[in-house]
Design a protein around this motif. Structure first.
Motif, PDB file in Angstrom:
ATOM      1  N   LYS A 711       0.944  -1.160  -0.044  1.00  0.00           N
ATOM      2  CA  LYS A 711       0.071  -0.084  -0.026  1.00  0.00           C
ATOM      3  C   LYS A 711       0.709   1.422  -0.120  1.00  0.00           C
ATOM      4  O   LYS A 711       1.558   1.411   0.934  1.00  0.00           O
ATOM      5  CB  LYS A 711      -0.880  -0.021   1.309  1.00  0.00           C
ATOM      6  CG  LYS A 711      -2.014   0.867   0.946  1.00  0.00           C
ATOM      7  CD  LYS A 711      -3.127   0.659   2.022  1.00  0.00           C
ATOM      8  CE  LYS A 711      -4.204   1.720   1.726  1.00  0.00           C
ATOM      9  NZ  LYS A 711      -5.502   1.512   2.147  1.00  0.00           N
ATOM     10  N   ILE A 712       0.939   2.019  -1.132  1.00  0.00           N
ATOM     11  CA  ILE A 712       1.725   3.168  -1.179  1.00  0.00           C
ATOM     12  C   ILE A 712       1.078   4.243  -0.078  1.00  0.00           C
ATOM     13  O   ILE A 712       0.134   4.591   0.082  1.00  0.00           O
ATOM     14  CB  ILE A 712       1.575   3.954  -2.550  1.00  0.00           C
ATOM     15  CG1 ILE A 712       2.124   2.875  -3.755  1.00  0.00           C
ATOM     16  CG2 ILE A 712       2.253   5.091  -2.743  1.00  0.00           C
ATOM     17  CD1 ILE A 712       3.578   2.417  -3.387  1.00  0.00           C
ATOM     18  N   SER A 713       2.260   4.729   0.534  1.00  0.00           N
ATOM     19  CA  SER A 713       1.889   5.635   1.826  1.00  0.00           C
ATOM     20  C   SER A 713       2.405   7.024   1.511  1.00  0.00           C
ATOM     21  O   SER A 713       1.985   8.027   1.737  1.00  0.00           O
ATOM     22  CB  SER A 713       2.495   5.323   3.059  1.00  0.00           C
ATOM     23  OG  SER A 713       4.018   4.908   3.014  1.00  0.00           O
ATOM     24  N   THR A 714       3.406   7.155   0.279  1.00  0.00           N
ATOM     25  CA  THR A 714       4.050   8.396   0.171  1.00  0.00           C
ATOM     26  C   THR A 714       4.369   8.634  -1.273  1.00  0.00           C
ATOM     27  O   THR A 714       4.538   7.643  -1.904  1.00  0.00           O
ATOM     28  CB  THR A 714       5.593   8.477   0.841  1.00  0.00           C
ATOM     29  OG1 THR A 714       5.376   8.317   2.353  1.00  0.00           O
ATOM     30  CG2 THR A 714       6.282   9.602   0.583  1.00  0.00           C
ATOM     31  N   LEU A 715       4.046   9.742  -1.811  1.00  0.00           N
ATOM     32  CA  LEU A 715       4.228  10.164  -3.139  1.00  0.00           C
ATOM     33  C   LEU A 715       5.223  11.113  -2.981  1.00  0.00           C
ATOM     34  O   LEU A 715       5.463  12.245  -2.263  1.00  0.00           O
ATOM     35  CB  LEU A 715       2.876  10.821  -3.872  1.00  0.00           C
ATOM     36  CG  LEU A 715       1.881   9.847  -4.024  1.00  0.00           C
ATOM     37  CD1 LEU A 715       0.622  10.330  -4.426  1.00  0.00           C
ATOM     38  CD2 LEU A 715       2.238   8.814  -5.236  1.00  0.00           C
TER      39      LEU A 715
END
Length: 956
Positions: A711-715
């Motif tokens: 799950k991507i948490s940072t862009l």
């Protein structure tokens, strides 16, 4: 004596009379060889001739005339053929017209309205093939003027528009089209006819009042870019210049303009051509004899004299006198001679000159050129507004309704069927403004729009009313016809400078509005057939169509557009296109996933286009990049799982890319980033970037098939691998601020960016460490060593993994895998031997340069435009790299960083690098390194944030 190519010059050129003959560019009046032009070729050794409408009848007669001129030169002993030039700009400015063999194409602005630089190339190439077939070997084009004050400039549709990048793009496309057909090219009108002040009298020279700084940012950009791309010759205008740093009466007679600005500042080493010295203002001020000497002294290689034999003889005697009086040296004549001979060698030889293919070639290429002409005109027709949805007329006019056509009285275009019917005695005296219009001025004359009326009548089965209007305004005859008609088409041609047209149109618009309000509906369509600026910003004209010229082919396309045979797709040039798009609702473009086989060439072309249109003296960020720069997934040595997904907006018919976005995901770190987002300059402000950005964010936040639980948490916006855009480019603060606003509007938090810099030492051979630096580093006793390969690299990789992002770690893996051209400098604590810093060192032409393009491009191209000391100089070659310093914050961090940089510089010097760049310098580290002699090459702002902001957005 040798030419620039090292070939020996013909001994004949030692005779100054022969050499001086090559410095003149002349014309004459008449469709046959006259005794005067024969004398100029035979006795005065004239080397170049400009043909105009006054010389040319049919294509066949033109080919015969050119062949005769070349034969005279050949028999007179000329060592090389004549250069034969024409103005064939298309639209309203053509010297050669032949309905059977020579095609009409849109004006420069009309071509730009198609939105296709590829079409600009095709049109220019076709034009060049046609004039080349009749023996012409030089074309007086492209026009590179930027219409800074577009609404009131008489150049009008001869210029591409008011956006310097767009003018560059279309000008260079046309230039390449000409060159690929074998013609030499001549840019005009340097330094610019795009913003002239006219003072009224024909003896007053139009003036450029902009400063050199203002010209550099706008008007000079297309000239600079065309020079860089191989422009052969440049016409220098006859305008005056008046500003704080320059007071010039005639640009083409000024060494400040020709030698200093054009040759020294812009680096032009081709042939310079003066404006015609027979201009009233010029000949009145100085006289032709003195003007000729001044033009050559200023640096002009060819002196243009268009018509009068007496004046031409005076110019020749003036140049001879200038040499005899030692005002002009023999060497000066020889410099120009060599340039002219070099130019001729590119485009002609005696076999070619004496055997023009003529009609046999023209008849072969004519069908395909006709199809191209139709396609170009259909693509250029522009509907700027259609407020009442009046178009197409086939949907809004009942069969019995009458259509009224109101047309102004204009002078026919010189190259048109209408002109053929006019006798020479019918010509009117023109104003000074008209002279600058180059033979397409608005004058009295019947019949120009007669065929347009006939075409509309055929469409309407006779239900058409057609009459002209003049400066006398709305007459009773007009009122009666307006009352009868259900729809009215008003044609305007440069209404901004022919104000009677503006007043007439506004009056009719008011009448139609009042009649419609009274229940008698009147549909009004205004069609500008020259400058689109007539009513571009006037919202009271609800339906407004632009054709960009009134050639027969343009009017034919207009009729078909008005009646719905095709849907016009043209857009207005430059800022008009942009301002119009801002007012429209946001457009959604089809975004497709990158396909290497399909899109690789398109991406290469897009990168090259952006490079070419970057402002002068700067790098585009993409300088040195290629399609391969974005492809990380195939690299075997990264030791870090990376998923890449790239997106394109493209033209599926031509395979051209309009925009590109590169994204990467580091699934084990829950990090996703956008590393690049760029759009074709001619397609900006059309929501392409927005569509790409939306699709990229949606893709990054979607579950990965390979890592479904991630799950991507940072862009992150910006990346150090590939190191092309480590963040938002901020070298140009104005452009940077605009980009930041754009990203803020698209969901990014711009409040706390991380500052990243690329630094450079441009001349490494002359660099010396600041006094006391070595002693300071030695005093703190850090141990520095250089390692290659992975054998001793475990501690380095642990250090980088703990203190930098995953893309930096991947960069270190890549460097350690390339033992031949890369190494890593380690800094160790004197206390326990632990690592306190590291940096990558690369040799010139390192394998990393694919992903860090700044290692390929000269570090001398800094924002100040200084061109000294780049890689490849006499004292060194190539660019060394000092990449990704990782120095955790400690009280001694600045010393550690300086020590790492010092070792990096020494290694680069040992590798004979001419210059070096230091990439990925964070924040305050910059000031520490500037003290060592580095300069800032580029600045970026990396953005990071949680995904919540984007999850809440409608990513559609």
């Amino acid at each position: 004596m040798e030419t620039q190519d090292g070939d020996e010059l013909d001994p004949l050129w030692q005779d100054l009379d022969w050499a001086m003959g090559q410095l003149f560019f002349m014309g004459w009046e008449g469709t046959e060889v006259t005794p005067q032009i024969r004398t100029l070729i035979e006795d005065h050794h004239l080397g170049s001739i400009l043909l105009t409408t006054k010389n040319l009848k049919t294509a066949q007669e033109t080919a015969k005339l050119v062949q005769e001129l070349q034969t005279i030169a050949h028999q007179a002993g000329h060592p090389v053929p004549l250069m034969i030039a024409v103005d064939q700009e298309n639209g309203g400015v053509n010297s050669l017209f032949d309905e059977d063999y020579i095609c009409q194409f849109p004006s420069a602005m009309g071509v730009a309205a198609t939105g296709s630089p590829e079409l600009a190339y095709e049109v220019a190439n076709a034009t060049a093939k046609e004039v080349s077939a009749v023996g012409v070997n030089m074309i007086m084009g492209p026009v590179l003027d930027v219409l800074t004050n577009a609404r009131y400039q008489p150049l009008g549709v001869r210029a591409t528009g008011d956006d310097p990048q767009e003018v560059s793009q279309y000008g260079i496309a046309a230039m390449n089209g000409y060159k690929d057909a074998g013609l030499t090219t001549c840019g005009k009108h340097f330094p610019s006819y795009g913003n002239l002040d006219f003072l009224g009298s024909s003896l007053d020279m139009p003036i450029i009042t902009e400063t050199i700084e203002q010209l550099s940012l706008s008007a000079l950009v297309p000239f600079r870019n065309a020079i860089r791309d191989g422009l052969d010759a440049m016409m220098v205008g006859g305008c005056a210049m008046a500003n704080a740093s320059m007071n010039v009466m005639h640009a083409c007679l000024s060494d400040q303009v020709v030698d200093e600005l054009l040759r020294n500042d812009l680096g032009f080493n081709g042939v310079t051509i003066s404006e015609c010295l027979e201009m009233d203002a010029l000949s009145h001020d100085i006289g032709v004899r003195g003007g000729t000497v001044m033009a050559v002294e200023a640096g002009c290689d060819l002196v243009l004299l268009c018509r009068s034999f007496a004046v031409q003889q005076e110019a020749i005697s003036g140049l001879k006198l200038g040499v005899e009086n030692d005002m002009i040296s023999r060497d000066r004549i020889m410099v120009s001679l060599k340039r002219v001979l070099q130019l001729k060698s590119k485009c002609t030889n005696w076999h070619k000159a004496l055997n023009p293919p003529g009609i046999s070639l023209l008849s072969t290429i004519h069908p395909s050129h006709l199809a191209l002409s139709t396609r170009a005109y259909d693509s250029s027709i522009t509907i700027m507004r259609d407020k009442g949805h009046l178009l197409p007329l086939s949907n809004t006019l009942y069969p019995d309704d009458e259509l009224l056509l109101l047309t102004p009285l204009v002078k026919p275009l010189p190259a048109s069927a209408a002109t053929k019917t006019l006798s020479e005695t019918a010509r009117s005296v023109s104003t000074e403004h008209d002279k600058w219009l180059h033979r397409s001025s608005i004058m009295s004359g019947e019949g120009v729009f007669r065929e347009l009326g006939r075409s509309l009548a055929r469409q309407r089965h006779g239900k058409l009313l057609h009459t002209s209007y003049t400066a006398n305004g709305v007459r009773p005859v007009h009122e009666n016809l307006i009352n009868r008609a259900a729809a009215i088409i008003i044609i305007t041609a440069d209404a901004n400078r022919n104000l009677y047209q503006n007043g007439f149109t506004k009056h009719v618009a008011m009448m139609c509005s009042m009649l419609s309000a009274g229940g008698k509906k009147k549909s009004l369509i205004v069609v500008s057939v020259s400058s689109p600026y007539d009513f571009a910003m006037d919202k009271s004209i609800g339906t407004y169509v632009c054709t960009f010229d009134f050639t027969e082919t343009a009017m034919s396309a207009l009729v078909r557009a008005l009646f719905g045979e095709f849907v016009p797709q043209g857009t207005l040039p430059g800022t008009l296109r942009k301002s119009r798009k801002v007012q429209k609702s946001r457009q959604h473009w089809l975004v497709e996933s990158w396909n290497r086989d399909r899109d690789h060439r398109g991406l290469q072309a897009l990168i090259k286009t952006i490079e070419k249109t970057s402002p002068p003296g700067t790098q585009s960020g993409l300088s040195g990049a290629s399609a391969a720069s974005f492809e990380l997934s195939g690299i075997p040595d990264l030791n870090e799982p990376i998923e890449e997904a790239h997106y394109v907006v493209r033209n599926s018919s031509t395979q051209a890319l309009f925009g590109f976005c590169a994204t990467y995901t580091y699934p084990t770190r829950n990090l996703a980033l956008i590393s690049a987002l760029f759009v074709d300059p001619s397609k900006r402000n059309l929501s392409i970037g927005h569509s790409l950005h939306q699709r990229a964010i949606r893709g990054l936040l979607s579950p990965s098939p390979k890592y479904p639980t991630t799950k991507i948490s940072t862009l992150q916006l910006g990346s150090s691998l590939p190191n092309i855009f480590p963040g938002i480019p901020m070298s140009d603060l104005t452009e940077g601020a605009r980009l930041k606003r754009w990203f803020a509007a698209n969901g990014w938090d711009i409040s706390s960016p991380r500052l990243l810099y690329t630094l450079s030492i441009r001349n490494l051979a002359h660099w010396a460490p600041p006094e006391g630096l070595l002693a300071t580093i030695q005093r703190v006793s850090f141990a520095f060593d250089l390692i290659h390969g992975r054998e001793n690299a475990a501690s380095v990789l642990e250090h980088v993994s703990a203190h930098a992002g995953p893309e930096v770690l991947a960069l270190y893996h890549l460097a350690l895998a390339d033992e031949k051209s890369c190494g890593v400098v380690r800094a160790k604590s004197p206390v326990d031997g632990s690592l306190v810093g590291s940096v990558i060192i690369t040799r010139p032409e390192s394998s990393l340069s694919t992903y860090i393009p700044v290692l390929k491009t000269s570090s001398s191209n800094s924002a100040n435009g200084n061109g000294n000391g780049g890689g490849g100089g006499a004292e060194g070659r190539g660019i060394g790299g000092i990449l990704a310093p990782v120095v955790p914050p400690t009280p001694q961090a600045a010393i550690v960083l300086q020590g790492l940089a010092l070792l990096g510089i020494r290694q680069n010097k040992a590798h004979k690098s001419g210059s070096c760049v230091l990439c990925w310098v964070v924040g305050e580290e910059r000031d520490t390194l500037l003290g060592m002699g580095f300069d800032v090459l580029d600045a970026f702002e990396e953005l990071r944030g949680g995904v919540e902001r984007f999850s809440e957005m409608n990513l559609g």
